[in-house]
Motif scaffolding. Sequence first.
Motif, PDB file in Angstrom:
ATOM      1  N   UNK A 181      58.620  32.971 -31.478  1.00 62.51           N
ATOM      2  CA  UNK A 181      57.411  33.252 -30.706  1.00 62.51           C
ATOM      3  C   UNK A 181      56.196  32.839 -31.538  1.00 62.51           C
ATOM      4  N   UNK A 182      55.445  31.834 -31.059  1.00 62.70           N
ATOM      5  CA  UNK A 182      54.275  31.319 -31.785  1.00 62.70           C
ATOM      6  C   UNK A 182      53.014  32.041 -31.318  1.00 62.70           C
ATOM      7  N   UNK A 183      52.109  32.287 -32.285  1.00 59.71           N
ATOM      8  CA  UNK A 183      50.822  32.921 -32.006  1.00 59.71           C
ATOM      9  C   UNK A 183      49.702  32.074 -32.597  1.00 59.71           C
ATOM     10  N   UNK A 184      48.595  31.992 -31.860  1.00 59.21           N
ATOM     11  CA  UNK A 184      47.419  31.212 -32.276  1.00 59.21           C
ATOM     12  C   UNK A 184      46.218  32.143 -32.436  1.00 59.21           C
ATOM     13  N   UNK A 185      45.409  31.902 -33.510  1.00 64.26           N
ATOM     14  CA  UNK A 185      44.230  32.724 -33.754  1.00 64.26           C
ATOM     15  C   UNK A 185      43.070  31.836 -34.193  1.00 64.26           C
ATOM     16  N   UNK A 186      41.881  32.068 -33.598  1.00 65.76           N
ATOM     17  CA  UNK A 186      40.674  31.349 -34.001  1.00 65.76           C
ATOM     18  C   UNK A 186      39.779  32.291 -34.796  1.00 65.76           C
ATOM     19  N   UNK A 187      39.562  31.922 -36.069  1.00 66.90           N
ATOM     20  CA  UNK A 187      38.733  32.758 -36.926  1.00 66.90           C
ATOM     21  C   UNK A 187      39.281  34.161 -37.009  1.00 66.90           C
ATOM     22  N   UNK A 188      38.410  35.153 -36.766  1.00 63.39           N
ATOM     23  CA  UNK A 188      38.825  36.551 -36.821  1.00 63.39           C
ATOM     24  C   UNK A 188      39.033  37.144 -35.431  1.00 63.39           C
ATOM     25  N   UNK A 189      39.048  36.309 -34.404  1.00 55.65           N
ATOM     26  CA  UNK A 189      39.239  36.804 -33.042  1.00 55.65           C
ATOM     27  C   UNK A 189      40.708  37.188 -32.818  1.00 55.65           C
ATOM     28  N   UNK A 190      40.980  37.809 -31.688  1.00 51.23           N
ATOM     29  CA  UNK A 190      42.351  38.248 -31.379  1.00 51.23           C
ATOM     30  C   UNK A 190      43.260  37.042 -31.180  1.00 51.23           C
ATOM     31  N   UNK A 191      44.507  37.186 -31.651  1.00 51.38           N
ATOM     32  CA  UNK A 191      45.440  36.084 -31.493  1.00 51.38           C
ATOM     33  C   UNK A 191      46.046  36.100 -30.096  1.00 51.38           C
ATOM     34  N   UNK A 192      46.514  34.941 -29.682  1.00 51.23           N
ATOM     35  CA  UNK A 192      47.126  34.800 -28.361  1.00 51.23           C
ATOM     36  C   UNK A 192      48.493  34.148 -28.524  1.00 51.23           C
ATOM     37  N   UNK A 193      49.504  34.585 -27.722  1.00 51.66           N
ATOM     38  CA  UNK A 193      50.831  33.961 -27.803  1.00 51.66           C
ATOM     39  C   UNK A 193      50.821  32.592 -27.133  1.00 51.66           C
ATOM     40  N   UNK A 194      51.604  31.679 -27.702  1.00 54.09           N
ATOM     41  CA  UNK A 194      51.752  30.344 -27.126  1.00 54.09           C
ATOM     42  C   UNK A 194      53.064  30.329 -26.334  1.00 54.09           C
ATOM     43  N   UNK A 195      52.938  30.580 -25.027  1.00 54.49           N
ATOM     44  CA  UNK A 195      54.133  30.583 -24.178  1.00 54.49           C
ATOM     45  C   UNK A 195      54.968  31.837 -24.367  1.00 54.49           C
ATOM     46  N   UNK A 196      56.240  31.756 -23.902  1.00 57.51           N
ATOM     47  CA  UNK A 196      57.160  32.883 -23.936  1.00 57.51           C
ATOM     48  C   UNK A 196      58.163  32.799 -25.071  1.00 57.51           C
ATOM     49  N   UNK A 197      57.948  31.913 -25.995  1.00 59.79           N
ATOM     50  CA  UNK A 197      58.911  31.747 -27.085  1.00 59.79           C
ATOM     51  C   UNK A 197      59.846  30.589 -26.815  1.00 59.79           C
ATOM     52  N   UNK A 198      60.311  29.962 -27.885  1.00 58.15           N
ATOM     53  CA  UNK A 198      61.223  28.827 -27.760  1.00 58.15           C
ATOM     54  C   UNK A 198      62.513  29.141 -28.497  1.00 58.15           C
ATOM     55  N   UNK A 199      63.563  28.529 -28.009  1.00 64.65           N
ATOM     56  CA  UNK A 199      64.883  28.791 -28.594  1.00 64.65           C
ATOM     57  C   UNK A 199      65.055  28.028 -29.898  1.00 64.65           C
ATOM     58  N   UNK A 200      65.833  28.649 -30.794  1.00 65.92           N
ATOM     59  CA  UNK A 200      66.206  27.981 -32.042  1.00 65.92           C
ATOM     60  C   UNK A 200      67.388  27.070 -31.741  1.00 65.92           C
ATOM     61  N   UNK A 201      67.207  25.796 -32.023  1.00 67.84           N
ATOM     62  CA  UNK A 201      68.283  24.841 -31.780  1.00 67.84           C
ATOM     63  C   UNK A 201      69.273  24.897 -32.937  1.00 67.84           C
ATOM     64  N   UNK A 202      70.535  25.118 -32.570  1.00 71.62           N
ATOM     65  CA  UNK A 202      71.596  25.252 -33.573  1.00 71.62           C
ATOM     66  C   UNK A 202      71.960  23.873 -34.108  1.00 71.62           C
TER      67      UNK A 202
END
Length: 599
Positions: A181-202
């Motif tokens: 699950x990736x999260x993005x943050x600009x400066x000191x503002x609240x972070x936001x999730x990038x999508x619903x998460x991606x699967x780990x490719x085996x």
Amino acid sequence: MFLTAVWLLVDLQTYLVRDCEGVELSPCRNNVTEVTETATTSITCSGLARTQGVAWQVDYTSGNTDTIGECQSVTASATSSTCTAGSLPGLFTATRPTPTTSVMTINPSALNNGPAYVSGHTLRCSQPPTASTVCRMDYVYPSDTVSCSAQFLNPRDAAWSVSGRCDVTKVYSYLGRYTCQWYQQRGSSSETPLGQGVSIKNSSVEEGKYINGDCNVTTSFPVGDGQYSYRVVITPGGLSHTAKFTGTSLIRQPSPTHNCSRYVTDGQNVSCTCSGDVGSPPGVAQWSSTQSPQLAVTRAIAGQQQTCHVIYNNQAVSPVTYTVELASPPSIPTIQAPSSVSEYPFIATVTRSATLTCGSSTPGRPAASYTWPVNHGGREGTDVSGRGILTFDTISKEHDGKTVSCRASNLYTANRRPVPDGSLTLEVYYHPELHLVPVTDTNQCQPLTSNPSYCLVTEGQSVHFRCQASSKPVAKVFTWQPGSGNSSDLYIQSANHTLHTRTYNCSVETGLGDHGNDPRLPLRNSMLLTVLVESIMKSPGEKQDSSLGVGAAVGVSVAVMVCIVVVFIVVFSVWLWRRHWVLPCAAATAREADDGLKR
């Protein structure tokens, strides 16, 4: 009776719902709780009723159930209660530390086949007969090593994006839960999730169950300037990892500019560049007409327009328009002295920091700059309106009549024909400079060599001096005091020792000039001349000492006084004799003599 039964059922349903909703297990996310292979795991059941006991159970996927622990109710005087082990002691241990919570501690390594009892089965916490909550157990091994990176992708001909990648080493989930699950943050503002998460490719498997893999994300380029950061939460394990940023993580909108000459001469070729701040990540500066940073226009025409912009995130942004303007010459410059009659003409040795200004009524395009090819020692500069200034720290009479020149230059005059220089002849007033000139035909008073402001003449001889002045404005009024009144000449036809031995003052005033009512005028000055007249009592053959000076005059005066005193004494003595008058002391002496004779 029927209505009463209905109300009792409604109350019972409300009670059951309240208790079922109040009891919950944590951590339990998306109805799954993780049991870690290498450590004990504690799961809390909260929202319990103090007066009721607690039962812990495992519901196996086969349909069977094991009671793995039970805890008594908590009395009113107690804060906790005792618990008893169930069918799998050591693997499951129940406690009730508070009246409203109970904790189940799971230690998979306590039994050889301990993982089999937790892998995919359901853990249940209940307060019979009404309240119960469940959460499925996932037997997990969090990754040993996670390495994450992120970067902005800024291709020239496509939309920009954020790209992220995590490499995950040795991770295991019985339920197959492998996500990032990736999260993005600009400066000191609240972070936001990038999508619903991606699967780990085996990509590979270790020891029959652990996998190695990676998870990648590509998402749209962020909106808004600022410094960006990214982190990733890996499942299983739920651990957070900061992504190392490749390249710049700063987003800044571009601000392009160009170096094109604002003014050109008619038919001139134009060559210039679109550049400046291309933003972050960097875009590409270019002209809209050439699709490149370079612009070349042959024989530019007034009014032609070109646009410099930056291709940023596949869009042309921050346009700057360049419009061709034709250069034109300035008019002939004029030099201006101070306009106040009390400031100009300047006055030598009195005026300080005298300043001239130079400008054109039509400054041209671009506006002309001004220099002083002939400045006679003045300091060149520019005032706030762009006019040229020439400052003289000191004004002297030598500046009078000197001509200064001012030159107006711009792009047009540099490439075509210069305009004539402007000029101004300086006018400087200066105080009268006096000179006493003997009129040779009629003057017999000779200046003393030791002091030229004195002259010596014999009684009966003539004195004739002329007071001459050099000034601006021209000297108009000459006055000798005492003497001949309003005249430049001091003339004594026959010098008399008593009447003419004295100091004479020549005073000079200038005219009022040609510039109106100047309160500084007239300018004045004066000069002294001392005339020494020798008495005729001197022997004609006695050689005159031209160096007697003032002492000679004083000596003559003393001699005259002595003569007067001697004459007075002689006359007084004769008068006393004729009146037979003697001094009192003499009469007494005579009487004493007579008395002696009688005896």
